[in-house]
Design an enzyme around this catalytic site. Sequence first.
Site, PDB file in Angstrom:
ATOM      1  CE1 TYR A   1       8.208   2.165  12.399  1.00 53.73           C
ATOM      2  CE2 TYR A   1       8.425   3.440  14.398  1.00 53.73           C
ATOM      3  CZ  TYR A   1       7.990   3.327  13.104  1.00 53.73           C
ATOM      4  OH  TYR A   1       7.355   4.384  12.509  1.00 53.73           O
TER       5      TYR A   1
ATOM      6  CD  GLU B   1       5.738  -1.369  12.940  1.00 61.21           C
ATOM      7  OE1 GLU B   1       5.411  -0.868  11.862  1.00 61.21           O
ATOM      8  OE2 GLU B   1       5.218  -1.055  14.035  1.00 61.21           O
TER       9      GLU B   1
ATOM     10  CG  ASN C   1       1.426  -1.995   9.222  1.00 60.72           C
ATOM     11  OD1 ASN C   1       2.129  -2.852   9.731  1.00 60.72           O
ATOM     12  ND2 ASN C   1       1.294  -0.779   9.754  1.00 60.72           N
ATOM     13  CD  GLU C   2      -0.121  -1.457  13.844  1.00 59.03           C
ATOM     14  OE1 GLU C   2      -0.750  -0.405  14.097  1.00 59.03           O
ATOM     15  OE2 GLU C   2       0.970  -1.737  14.371  1.00 59.03           O
TER      16      GLU C   2
ATOM     17  CB  SER D   1      -0.905  -0.005   1.231  1.00 56.88           C
ATOM     18  OG  SER D   1      -0.126  -0.031   2.414  1.00 56.88           O
TER      19      SER D   1
END
Length: 507
Positions: free
Chosen positions: A290, A258, A156-157, A115
Amino acid sequence: MKLALVAAALVGTAFANIDPIIIKGSKFFYSSNNTQFYIRGVAYQQDYSSNGTTDGSTSYIDPLSDVTTCKRDIPILQDLNTNTIRVYAVDPTANHDECMSLLADAGIYVIADLSDPTQSIDRNDPRWETSLYTRYTNVIDAFAGYKNTLGFFAGNEVSNTVSTTDASAFVKAAVRDMKAYIKAKSYRSMGVGYATNDDSTIRVNMADYFNCGDTEDGIDFWGYNIYSWCGDSSYKVSGYQERTEEFSNYSVPVFFAEYGCNEVQPRTFTEVKALFGDEMNDVWSGGIVYMYFQESNNYGLVSVIDSTSVSKMTDYTYYSSEINAVSPTGTNKASYTPTNSALQDCPAVTSDWLATATPLPPTPNSELCSCMNKAASCVVDSSVSSKDYADLFSVLCGLTSCAGVKANGTTGVYGAYGMCTPEQQLNFVLNKYYSEQSSASTACDFSGSATITSAASATGTCSSMIKAAGTAGTGTVTTSASVSTTTSSSGAGRPRGLFINALAHLV
């Protein structure tokens, strides 16, 4: 021309020296030998937060297209014993040859999110659309040729609370379609996974959902964004022991996508010894710290001075000491026979979990959307701004059924045109109402917002697909035409916050 050929030869030589990573059971291995691969990773993207947003703009810096900064940073990544970087947004139209070659020379692999800040599955209004499909496949096309591409994250999340778990149906559909695309294009094996947050209310259902049902639909690897080890914690207190036990029988590789809590500073990274130690390394395949760049959130290992130099932070020193001290031996591929091959049970739709596992949203089919759009006699006027589409939808959906453009991840009901662009969806509803009113000219006006046009007769494949979709747009969706090499504009995303309100009553 000679210089170009020499450059191409040099790139080919560099990639010849790196061994692609493959998946066997729940572990990563180097493809040409029996050595297990553990991710010693660093998140590598400037001005980009961990939840997939930038510093407020829609632009982003593609870190793999800037050769100057790649040359600056790769030696530092090597000093940190790095073998993997994670990048959150890349420009598929940019040239990545030199940076990817330099990374290959350094023995560094890449996991790329598919994305970007303007094109992703929106947890508050989830859709799996033609424009997003094109964005994702373009990224895969751009990186499939590099031997040091380890894999991709399809989200992602995205679901980060119970109320947003319906969005997981759309992410899983994206995983399914990107895996199918890689196979259809005859690319070498590259995994497609998902990176989740560590929310106690959804963590178990999330992991089960993406690893249940058909293997073709499920993730190839599972990334965990986890920040529960803060300061001088421990294997038990941090929750790492519980997470390790939860994934002990997971059928695909799991790793920290992460990690690196900064509630206690400086970060001493004592969790590294646990992650790569005997207690965890049989279940976890390493992790990605991260992050590389120091930003306002204070997670950086280095601070950028200019395009050719950086300053090492205190966290850098601690992390370097810990990551350079670990060396897990792992499992021998030749003697490894996976015993944890069973998939999870799919979670049922309840008040605690809102995504159905079957059916998933259909594969976006741009040909179907184009055929429908060309056959529409009543369409939105070109003078109407996309910002005003919400108002039109609000009116139209009170006059006729908008079921043909809805998508509901909880019930598993997906309109045939719910995958199309907002303009195409609006044209479908406008034309549907116009037809229901016996094509009266007054039914295609809406104060000048709609106009009558010369529609093309649907023939051949178009006729068959539109017929299957039905006049209400609720019929069977044909998806075979969706896996192709055709590209389209990536800027056709929904005007967020407007279209949401217009279709809220459909969910």
